[in-house]
Design an enzyme around this catalytic site. Structure first.
Site, PDB file in Angstrom:
ATOM      1  N   HIS A 203     -13.832  35.238  44.509  1.00 45.98           N
ATOM      2  CA  HIS A 203     -14.596  34.927  43.591  1.00 45.98           C
ATOM      3  C   HIS A 203     -14.460  33.170  43.438  1.00 45.98           C
ATOM      4  CE1 HIS A 203     -12.077  32.988  40.398  1.00 45.98           C
ATOM      5  NE2 HIS A 203     -10.937  33.828  40.290  1.00 45.98           N
ATOM      6  N   THR A 239      -7.032  53.403  40.947  1.00 54.06           N
ATOM      7  CA  THR A 239      -8.363  53.494  41.932  1.00 54.06           C
ATOM      8  C   THR A 239      -9.204  52.624  41.987  1.00 54.06           C
ATOM      9  OG1 THR A 239      -8.794  55.230  39.405  1.00 54.06           O
ATOM     10  CG2 THR A 239      -9.985  55.032  40.970  1.00 54.06           C
ATOM     11  N   CYS A 327      -6.070  20.082  28.155  1.00 53.89           N
ATOM     12  CA  CYS A 327      -6.255  19.359  26.752  1.00 53.89           C
ATOM     13  C   CYS A 327      -7.421  21.104  25.842  1.00 53.89           C
ATOM     14  CB  CYS A 327      -7.064  18.427  26.719  1.00 53.89           C
ATOM     15  SG  CYS A 327      -5.940  16.750  26.882  1.00 53.89           S
TER      16      CYS A 327
END
EC number: 2.8.1.7
Length: 408
Positions: A203, A239, A327
């Site tokens: 990603h 899998t 934060c």
């Protein structure tokens, strides 16, 4: 009038490429077989997985049988560190890493410290670069693994990977690099760079979330850490995520094809942002190495500004970025990376990370440069410390990292 929406947070995640999405969809709906099944549906899926393995291998200069698919960077880091540690503990129990690693490395090393291993955390200089002499001095006859990230996820500094790999090779020590931020965004050749193990995550370069790979050089002694079936040549049970793997392969193919164009484009935008911010905005420090940094990474510290407030105000203007302040995760501690570089807590809390992608434009950069000064001026005007000692700081912005804001 609708607010512009600009995404400047590509180090956090990237949009899935349309070609990748189309490929994944096919293996979710039409070619949905289990790659471990022996019937035609399974063989079809298995073939696609092996083609993806070839595509990922080509991107980093590896052999296809050295690529093992994972769920992402965190699993790859855990497997590399724990797998090598447990497989080689008769030889030694010492691991070397750095103080600025991703928490997937740091927390794994902390876990191993509780289980009989010792870890050296190398310091970095003000640019987040390790010193090769420190690495050499840290090596002992018990050292079995060196794990140093390819490029830092926060400030973008690229480490001298080839030199690190050569030091490890000369000493007969395995070298792992967390290359999650670099793969698909920077040229990598694992053989030329003397890399034994490398973690990557899809990603970060336009594949889907939840899929990645670990490169394990042939001959590396490593144990599996996930047990079950005989998947991934008996090395990683579970899998296979066929749609994710196929998408990863397609993303790797696209990244290799478009690498030069992408780097040229986002480096130009990066340098534009750095030059104009440093010239036009007072009391600012660029974090990370000035030249040896990822093409799309920009990280600033703005004095008298809290990072989370800056992020929220940018978001109101439609700009998505990130901060070195933690934060939002429930912690009041600033970035461990910025602190390791020598910044004070106060300066580190005023950090902003902008990470660019291939879809960003010069017009988006101009818009960011237009709204940023207004936001900073408004936030600084609310700070009771704004205006104190500004002449000293303006004369040398590098003093920001050593300046202690909080005198009260």
């Amino acid at each position: 009038m609708s607010v512009k929406r600009i995404y400047f947070d590509h180090s956090a995640t990237t949009p899935v490429d349309q070609e990748v999405a189309n490929t994944m969809l096919e293996y979710m709906t039409e070619k949905f077989g289990n790659a471990s099944s022996i019937h035609s549906f399974g063989r079809e899926a298995k073939k696609a997985v092996e083609e993806a393995r070839e595509q990922v291998a080509k991107l980093i200069g590896a052999q296809s049988n050295e690529i093992f698919f994972t769920s992402g960077g965190t699993e790859g880091d855990n497997w590399a560190i724990k797998g090598v540690a447990y497989a080689n503990r008769k030889k030694g129990n010492h691991i070397i890493t750095t103080a600025i690693e991703h928490h997937a490395i740091l927390h794994t090393c902390e876990y191993l410290e509780k289980n009989g291993f010792t870890v050296t955390y190398l310091p970095v200089d003000e640019n987040a670069m390790i010193r090769l002499e420190d690495l050499k001095n840290a090596i002992t006859d018990k050292t079995i693994l060196i794990s140093i990230m390819f490029a830092n996820n926060e400030v973008g500094t690229i480490q001298p990977i080839k030199e690190i790999g050569q030091i490890a090779k000369d000493k007969g020590i395995y070298f792992h690099t967390d290359a999650v931020q670099a793969v698909g965004n920077y040229p990598i050749d694992v053989k030329e760079m003397n890399i034994d193990l490398l973690s990557l995550s899809g990603h970060k370069f336009h594949a889907g979330k939840g899929v990645g790979a670990l490169y394990i050089r042939r001959g590396v002694r490593i144990e599996e850490i996930q047990h079950g079936g005989a998947h991934e040549r008996n090395m990683r049970a579970g899998t296979e995520n066929v749609p994710g793997i196929v998408g990863l392969g397609k993303a790797a193919e696209i990244a290799q094809r478009d690498m030069d164009i992408k780097i040229k484009h986002i480096t130009g935008l990066r340098d534009k942002l750095i030059a104009e911010v440093m010239e036009k905005i007072p009391h600012v420090k660029l974090n990370g190495h000035p030249t040896m940094r990822l093409p799309g990474n920009v990280n600033f510290s703005f004095l008298y500004v809290e990072g989370e407030s800056l992020l929220l105000n940018l978001d109101l203007k439609g700009i998505a970025a990130s901060s070195g302040s933690a934060c939002t995760s429930g912690s009041l501690d600033p970035s461990h990376v910025l602190l390791a570089m020598g910044l004070s807590h106060e300066v580190a809390h005023g950090s902003l990370r902008v990470t660019l992608g291939r879809g960003n434009t010069a017009e988006e950069a101009d818009y960011f440069l237009e709204v940023l000064p207004e936001i900073l001026e408004r936030l600084r005007s609310m700070s009771p410390l704004y205006g104190q000692n500004t002449e000293t700081l303006a004369s040398n912005p590098c003093n920001l990292c050593n300046h202690q804001i909080a005198q009260h």
